[in-house]
Structures are given as C-alpha cells and as structure tokens.
Design an enzyme around this catalytic site. Structure first.
Site, PDB file in Angstrom:
ATOM      1  N   ASP A 512      40.223  34.440  46.911  1.00 33.69           N
ATOM      2  CA  ASP A 512      39.170  34.080  45.960  1.00 33.69           C
ATOM      3  C   ASP A 512      37.823  34.478  46.573  1.00 33.69           C
ATOM      4  OD1 ASP A 512      37.849  32.894  43.860  1.00 33.69           O
ATOM      5  OD2 ASP A 512      38.356  30.838  44.411  1.00 33.69           O
ATOM      6  N   ASP A 599      36.311  31.228  36.696  1.00 35.60           N
ATOM      7  CA  ASP A 599      35.992  29.832  36.394  1.00 35.60           C
ATOM      8  C   ASP A 599      35.548  29.645  34.952  1.00 35.60           C
ATOM      9  OD1 ASP A 599      36.576  29.685  39.020  1.00 35.60           O
ATOM     10  OD2 ASP A 599      34.535  29.245  39.694  1.00 35.60           O
TER      11      ASP A 599
END
Ligand code: NAG
Ligand code: NAG
Length: 927
Positions: A512, A599
């Site tokens: 990530d 997100d």
C-alpha cells in the site's frame, strides 16, 4: 488502506461532511509545465522533418526533426531532434522523438514494457512532394508530412485511424544550461528566464528544478471516433469527456484523502494508454512516460464544443476526438495501435506491457480485511465467524497494526506473539493470510531495515544528496530506492521465511502507500527533486549522475511491487504463485499485482463508480481490480452493504475492508436477513470460482479484459459505447449490479441481434432476446445477471469454508443454448497455487453442445491433471426439442443417463452423468 488526514476523520464523522481537500493538489494552472504547454496553441507546428536525413533500416525509419523559426525569411533552425519510427508486430508502431544531443540523457521509462517489442517489416513506398509513405508487412500505412511535421496512421481498411501533431502541439523543451544571474544597478536580479524555469513552489513546498524546463507534449487525432477510453485512474465515466472548459485528466500517482466522484483529478494509479472507438474502427495510443502527465480531450460530438471549432477542425464532421498528452519530462515515446476491433487494441497494448500471469486460485475468492484485526484472538474469532455463519471466505488480511510499531517485516510481540500458529490455524481450513508491507521505512535506531538502508545507502536521496526524510505512518520515514538493483535485491530478500519470521507460502502481500505517500510532502508525495539511482554507464557527474523523482514518479510503485514479487518467488524456490495487492499502478503493473480502487466511501456513488473504474483499469491491462466492499470510510447501512457484496461477488477482486474508526461490519454483525443476503452473495462467488479461474487463465494467454465493456464484444452497437453501469465477464455473463438505493427495477441493455442473441437470467433460466433496453424487476435478493445463449458456464454448488476445500467438488454445467440450439465453453483446472501448469500439469478443455452430442475435450492433449471432480448435473436451458435418450461415453465406459424436462422454461436436466473431469467425455443424444 488509508491516507493522511486520519485524524480528521473522527471530526468529519461528527459533522457528516466528507470531501477531498482540493487545496492539497495542483490544478493545471498550478503545475508549471501544464500551464505553460496547455497555453501553447500555435497555428502551425514549428517541427519539420528534414527529408535529406531520412534513413530506413530494418523496421526503423530515422530522421532529423528540427524546430524552425518561421517568423524570419531564412528559416533559422532552432533545435535538432532525432525521430525514430518503428514498425512492430500486430499492427503497432512506435514513434520516439528525443534531442539529437541533449545536455544530459533524458529519462526513458524503464519498467512498463515486457521486454523489447517485436519488430515487423517496414518499407518506404514513396518519398515525394514532401511526403513519405511507408507500410509494414501487414499493410498498415504511415504517411509522414515533412513540413510541418504530421504523421498519419492508416489501418488495413485504408482508413486514417490516428494522426500525430495535427493540432501542432508537439513540444520537446530542450535541456539548457542555467544562465548566470544578472543584476541591475541596485543589485536586483534581472529576469533572464521565464519565471518558474529553475524552480517553482506549491503551498509551502519548493521544487528546485535543477534541469529547468524539460516538458514534452503531443496531440493525437482519432478520425471516425465516437469516444475515447482509458488513462486510468479517475473517478469519471468510462467514456472520457471533453476537457476544454475545465481541468485536463491528470495522471500522477497520489494518495488522495477522500477522493471525489466524477473527477479528473489524479488518484493512486496512472496508466497513460488511450483508446478510440467508433462504428468503423478502434485505435489506440500508449504514451510511454512515467512523469506527471495531463491529458486534454476534445470530442467534436460533445455539445460543449462550439460548432465553429467543429467546422474549423473537421469541416463539420462530428465524429472525431482529439487528445493531447503533456508530460513534465522524458522524451516523446508513443506506441500507436491500429486495431481494428476493440479487442485488437486491448491486445496490442497488453502484448507490449505483458499480460497478467495466472493468479493463485484463492485470490479470486472472498477476502476479509479491516484496519485492523487487532490481535490473534481477533483473527481467530473472525475466521471462526465465517464458519459459524456458513459463509465461505479464503483470506484474512492484516493492516499496519500487526507490526511492531509500524516496522514492516516485524510483528507486534504482544498482540501477535504466535504468527506461525495463527497462520497454521487459517491454512488448516484452506485459508490464507495477507499482511501489509508499505514502502516507507521507520527511521528508528535499532530497526534492522533502517540501519541497513542507512549504512548501505539504500534510501532515496533528497535534492542535496542526503537520505530523504518524510512523514508517514511510523512518523519519520525514509524510502527505499528500488531503482537501484542492489536495493531491490536486498528488499526481495526481506520476504524470505527466515527474514520475515512466522510467514509461510500461505502468507501473501499487500503493498500500500506506494505512490509513494508522504504525509508532509508536496501533494502528499515525494518532492520531485529527490534523487534516484541511475546506472553509472550513462555518465556519472552532476545532473547526469541521478534521476530525479519527477522523471520516475508514476513507476515508483511498479519497482516496489516488482521487488516484492521477486522476493515472494525466491522465498519458495519459485514454486508458488505470489499474490500481491498494490494501490499505485502504472503500465505493466498487471505483471505483478492486483489493484484496488483505494480509500472509497460507504456511499452509493462509490459503489456505482467501482464499475467504470475497473472497466478503465481492465482496458489498461489491469483486469484484477475491485473496490473496498462496503466502502472504506463511513458505515454502510444494510441495503448498501448488501448491494456492495452482490456487486463485489461479480468483480474480479472481491475484498471487504473498513476504516479503523468505523463500526465493525463482518457479515454476521448485520441483522439476520442481511447476513443471509451477504452469505448468498459470497456463495454465488464461490459457485463460480472455476469460471473465474478459467477467465483468468484465458486472460493470462490473450490479455483481454476479464471484466469487459459491452462495446468490446458488440463494437458496431452504438448504444453500448457509453454504457458503464453493466459489463460482461469474458463473453459469457452480463452483469448489471444494482447500485441505486430503494429501487424495484433497473434498466438493462441486452446487446446483440434481436433475432439471434438470447440472454438467460441465471436464476430462472428465462431467455430474453437481445432487444436493447429492458426494464427488469429486482428485489433485495436479486441482481440481474444473464448468461449469453451460446455460452456454457461451470458451477460448483456445494458450500465449503474456502475455495481450496472445493477442489474435488463436482460440477454443475449450465448450457445456455443459442438460436441454433448450440453452445460452447471452456474449463481450466490445475493445483491452484504452483507453477506445475508450466510442466503440462493442467487441464484446459473445451465444452461444446450440439443437439446430437455434448463433448468435453482437451485443447492440449499433452497436458493433464488428476482432478477428482466429476459432473453432477448438466442443465440445458432453452431446449426446444428435447432428446429422448442420452448416453455417456468416457474411455471404454458407456452409461445411459436419466433426464428431467422442466417445461415452461424449457430446461432439460441431465442427472448425475458422473463423468470424470480428468478425462475427455462425450454424451450422445438421440431423438
Ligand atoms: C490455533 O487454534 C487453536 C484451536 O482453536 C487455538 O487454541 C489457538 O489459540 C490458535 N492459535 C492462535 C495463535 O490463534
Ligand atoms: C447459427 O448457425 C448459422 C449457420 O452456421 C450461423 O451463421 C449463425 O451465426 C448461428 N447463429 C448463432 C446465434 O450462433
């Protein structure tokens, strides 16, 4: 996972307002080169090909291109450029334009291509009246006009499909030496260069720009195009919009906190490939550049484009789209794809950048993630929760909190004291673990990674050559410079079982924050004047000694996941297929990792946008895509959660995930009726696990999108060109997820010919003729999914805890008949996790149904796999004239089979054929 601004979330949750802070991110006007070049719109290009320098050798035409000052009589040459045009196999050309003698080498993107592109023949057909005409061996043509430079590409039908520099927007800013400061009598600097040339600022950040301006730009025209697609990642529609009255589409990998919908802002991924499509043909261009890039689009059919411009450019012809790419640095390096069908252009791109390899099978099943499962007991209870509620799941994920205070490759000694045992508990049920490893490294004395990297000089350097320090999850952090092969090798070795204690082949990796995210950096990323490794053979003094982050930014994450991939191969002697999830993406990412859309939010709009976002990524080679199911920020109420599971079950990467500050939401934490719906969604996914696996096998061979836009299969059907709320899986299933609250019906477009194409509702086997739009009733348990008549889909209907436990389960074969009463499909089987398929340990079989017989035959008869799966049932939908008898022939064995006819919906069920899937078989029908 998450982004900077975490501390704001609690406050925002109270006020109820979630929105991106646009002030953190540049507009085109705030990005020096974008502003400078976007405003550059000459009537006529200054770039001229010097016909005396033309040389055709092998598959390459080379020539000098000069910029010429046309304002004076004597045609003064301003700058010399070298152009190369190469013919490549499969209807592809490449055009490169660099300075003849740059002050220092200009950056050429390194990792996007999957090796050297293969050459085709190139012949110069004519050179007259200032025009060169060339052809490759397949009859695609290139016409180059010398002055001003313009390059037209013609497809095999003889249509001009792509034109370069028709709008005179070719620019390669030459590298220059900085002029000395000149002071006036009062000691003030006299402006000797345009402001911003040797440095520019954004908010509190200053970019020192040691090489000055070095931008490149080029325009592309697509005659006969209705739309253009591609250049992910954005939250806009799949069909791209005209940008003249707003911002261009931006390609710059960024960690955008609470990214917004319907936006051309850059987010995590940037793949600079663009496709055009219209009823006549498709074409495409790949802008091979890893620097910050902006893309303007003008679609002459858009109502926002004034008719005087349409008339001026196209003579009133509305079917045309123009695009222009502007990048901060690098060279002009563009691949042109001449199609002619959509699947041709998608393939042409993927064959350059590499198809995704076959993923391990578990990764196509259901993933359960949360920031965070806090300790071993939590992992155990979530794992058990799936069993207690009879919901299949394959993977539990651990976000950053499992580490010892954000030091990757370590475990929190109190919360995760026994990782090996925890993992063994998961694998005993066929489940896996995915742990996160971010690229930032905590700067803490005693942390081996930090000490090694400091001592060995493995960090990215700042503009002054010192280790760059930024702020990320661990606090003060530095970033490994994966561009240095020694660093990548070191990093790969961190993934060995010894170096990452507790892990095993069943632990997979999530990379990530690899844009990279730097909380206190400009635009939440690394400063562009940071320094990366450059191989010394290109010169090693001054500015020639390193690349700046500006040159490589969009491929930083690719270097990161490539090193991870290598490490995961090496840790198990290259026996097992790695699974990696990445957030940043670039051209070529598909060779190493799956991508998710970052997100998102528990809002209906984010559920809806998951479809166009994944369609766009899939068109750019990245089929293994999904969104955080349920939405990352905020809490999804039952209906949204239900719809998201139902949608996710039909998207390639199927993972639920949630933010640390949201209420827990494992499927059994909802009311029992909702839990039942979530269970049903997961079971639907598992029933089709072999269908998915077969799609991904075929994808690893042909590179075509798994999740595909309707126009790929129905390229002449104009209604499909802008449809992005439904899609096809392969060419067999059509999915229209319900992404609207409270609806009792949805519109579904059924493509194909009304007299010939049938679409079968997969729940009822009711056949609908292709007939454009149809209003289809839905309930909370219903999602419109149709199987194309003519397609066979294999299902496994026994409920298990994980996909691994289904390996030997029997198949239900669903045969949807076309108007001729025929159908075909395919099936791929192997061990699901190793590379033994490369040693012919697999089955790839075709299934074909005709009224007289159904056959299951191996495509490669040297390959085999000892599967214990067998055929439990064959469902034949749409049968008009049912056979009287059926006889199975397999090897020496012949068996009479029982059949049941379900009238009303014309479904014939062949009961328990019990044919083994390890060998070919045939069922003979008589009437
Ligand atoms: C593994 O499973 C056993 C049996 O359920 C349990 O007692 C043990 O605590 C588990 N270990 C870990 C580390 O979760
Ligand atoms: C039916 O068969 C005819 C003749 O082989 C073929 O042209 C047609 O495409 C087939 N129709 C379908 C729906 O496959």
């Amino acid at each position: 996972m998450k982004s900077w601004g975490l501390l704001l979330v609690a406050a925002l949750a109270l006020s109820g307002s979630y929105a991106v802070d646009r002030n953190n991110f540049k507009t085109c006007d705030q990005s020096g080169f974008c502003k400078r070049l976007r405003g550059f719109k000459p009537e006529k290009s200054e770039y001229t090909l010097n016909l005396d320098t033309v040389l055709v050798h092998g598959n390459v035409l080379s020539a000098e291109v000069d910029t010429v000052d046309t304002s004076t009589q004597e045609r003064k040459v301003l700058w010399h450029y070298a152009m190369r045009l190469s013919a490549l196999v499969d209807g592809t050309f490449r055009v490169e334009i660099d300075e003849v003698d740059p002050l220092y080498p200009r950056y050429r993107t390194q990792l996007a291509l999957n090796g050297e592109p293969k050459a085709d023949g190139l012949k110069l057909l004519s050179n007259e009246n200032g025009k060169l005409t060339l052809a490759n061996s397949q009859g695609h043509k290139v016409v180059i006009t010398a002055a001003p430079l313009k390059i037209e590409f013609l497809n095999q039908a003889g249509d001009v499909a792509v034109v370069l520099n028709d709008n005179a927007q070719l620019v390669v800013e030459p590298l220059r030496v900085k002029k000395e400061r000149i002071d006036d009598e009062d000691g003030n600097a006299v402006e000797v260069e345009e402001e911003g040339t040797w440095g520019e600022s954004f908010k509190s950040h200053h970019d020192s720009k040691p090489r000055g301006n070095e931008a490149v730009s080029l325009d592309f025209s697509f005659p006969d195009a209705d739309n253009v697609y591609g250049i992910p990642e954005h939250t806009d529609k799949f069909a791209l919009k005209t940008t003249t009255s707003g911002e261009p589409y931006r390609l710059f990998n960024l960690d955008v906190f609470e990214y917004e919908l319907d936006s051309r802002m850059a987010i995590y991924g940037a793949v600079p490939v663009l496709y055009s499509h219209g009823p006549k043909h498709s074409a495409g261009v790949f802008w091979h550049n890893s620097a910050e890039t902006w893309v303007d689009i003008v679609n002459y059919a858009d109502s926002t484009v004034v008719s005087s411009l349409v008339n001026l450019v196209t003579g009133g012809q509305k079917r045309r789209v123009d695009a222009r790419f502007i990048s901060e640095s690098g060279i002009v390096d563009v691949f042109v794809f001449l199609g002619e069908k959509p699947s041709d252009v998608f393939r042409q791109y993927v064959m350059l950048t590499g198809p995704a390899p076959l993923p391990p099978k578990f990764s196509l099943a259901y993933h359960q993630c949360r920031w965070n499962y806090v300790d071993e007991a939590d992992v155990r209870s979530v794992d058990n929760g799936f069993d207690e509620h009879d919901i299949p799941a394959d993977v539990i994920w651990l976000d950053i909190e499992y580490t010892d205070r954000k030091k990757y490759f370590t475990w929190d000694p109190l919360k995760f004291p026994n990782p090996a045992e925890m993992i063994a508990n998961l694998t005993s049920k066929g489940r896996k673990l995915v742990t996160i490893i971010d690229p930032h490294v905590k700067r803490e004395a005693g942390y081996f990674l930090h000490e090694d990297a400091t001592e060995l000089g493995y960090y990215v350097k700042d503009k002054d050559g010192k280790d760059y320090e930024g702020w990320c999850w661990p606090g003060s952090s530095s970033y490994l410079d994966f561009f240095n092969p020694v660093v990548s090798k070191y990093y790969s070795e961190r993934y060995s079982f010894e170096n990452f204690p507790g892990t095993s082949k069943d632990v997979h990796i999530w990379n990530d924050m690899n844009e990279p995210s730097v909380f206190n950096g400009p635009e939440i990323t690394m400063p562009k004047d940071c320094r990366h490794y450059k191989p010394p053979q290109d010169g090693n003094d001054g500015l020639a000694a390193y690349w700046e982050h500006r040159h490589v930014h969009n491929e930083y994450g690719l270097w990161n996941i490539r090193a991870t991939h290598e490490g995961m191969l090496q840790r198990a002697d290259s026996k097992y297929r790695p699974f990696i999830l990445t957030r940043s993406a670039f051209a070529g990412t598909q060779r190493y990792a799956a991508v998710w859309t970052g997100d998102n939010m528990a809002e209906w709009g984010f559920l809806a946008v998951s479809v166009p976002m994944c369609l766009s990524l899939a068109s750019a080679g990245i089929s293994f895509c999904g969104s955080d199911v349920g939405g990352f920020f905020k809490y999804p109420e039952a209906e949204l959660m239900t719809r998201w599971y139902q949608a996710g079950a039909f998207q390639p990467f199927f993972r639920a995930h949630s933010h640390i500050e949201t209420k827990r939401r494992e499927p059994w934490l909802y009311d029992p009726a909702t839990t039942a719906l979530l269970r049903d969604a997961n079971r639907r996914r598992y029933a089709l696990i072999d269908f998915w696996y077969t799609l991904f096998y075929e994808h690893s061979v042909d590179g075509l999108p798994v999740m595909r836009a309707l126009f790929q299969e129905y390229p002449k059907e104009e209604d499909t060109y802008t449809i992005d709320d439904q899609y096809l899986l392969g060419n067999k299933l059509l999915v229209r997820p319900v992404v609207e609250p409270g609806v009792s019906n949805v519109k579904v477009y059924l493509p194909g010919s009304a007299t010939r194409t049938l679409w079968y509702d997969v729940d009822t086997y009711h056949a609908y003729p292709a007939n454009g739009y149809l209003t289809f009733d839905v309930t909370l348990s219903k999602v419109p999914v149709f199987q194309r008549g003519g397609g066979i889909v294999l299902r496994k209907e026994r409920v298990r805890r994980s996909s691994a436990l289904m390996a030997d389960d029997p198949y239900t074969i669903v045969v949807a008949l076309d108007a001729n009463g025929t159908s075909e499909g395919s099936l791929y089987i192997d061990d699901g996790e190793t590379y033994e398929y490369r040693n012919n340990k697999y089955i790839y079989a075709k299934l074909a149904y005709e009224p007289s017989a159904m056959t299951y035959s191996f495509v490669n008869d040297k390959a085999s796999y000892p599967t214990r799966s067998w055929v439990e049932r064959i469902v034949i939908a749409g049968i008009k004239n049912p056979p009287k008898t059926a006889k199975l022939v397999q090897g020496e064995k012949q068996t009479s089979l029982q059949m049941t006819l379900h009238k009303g919906n014309d479904v014939l069920v062949v009961r328990k054929p019990a044919a083994s899937m390890a060998q070919p078989w045939k069922i003979i029908f008589s009437y």
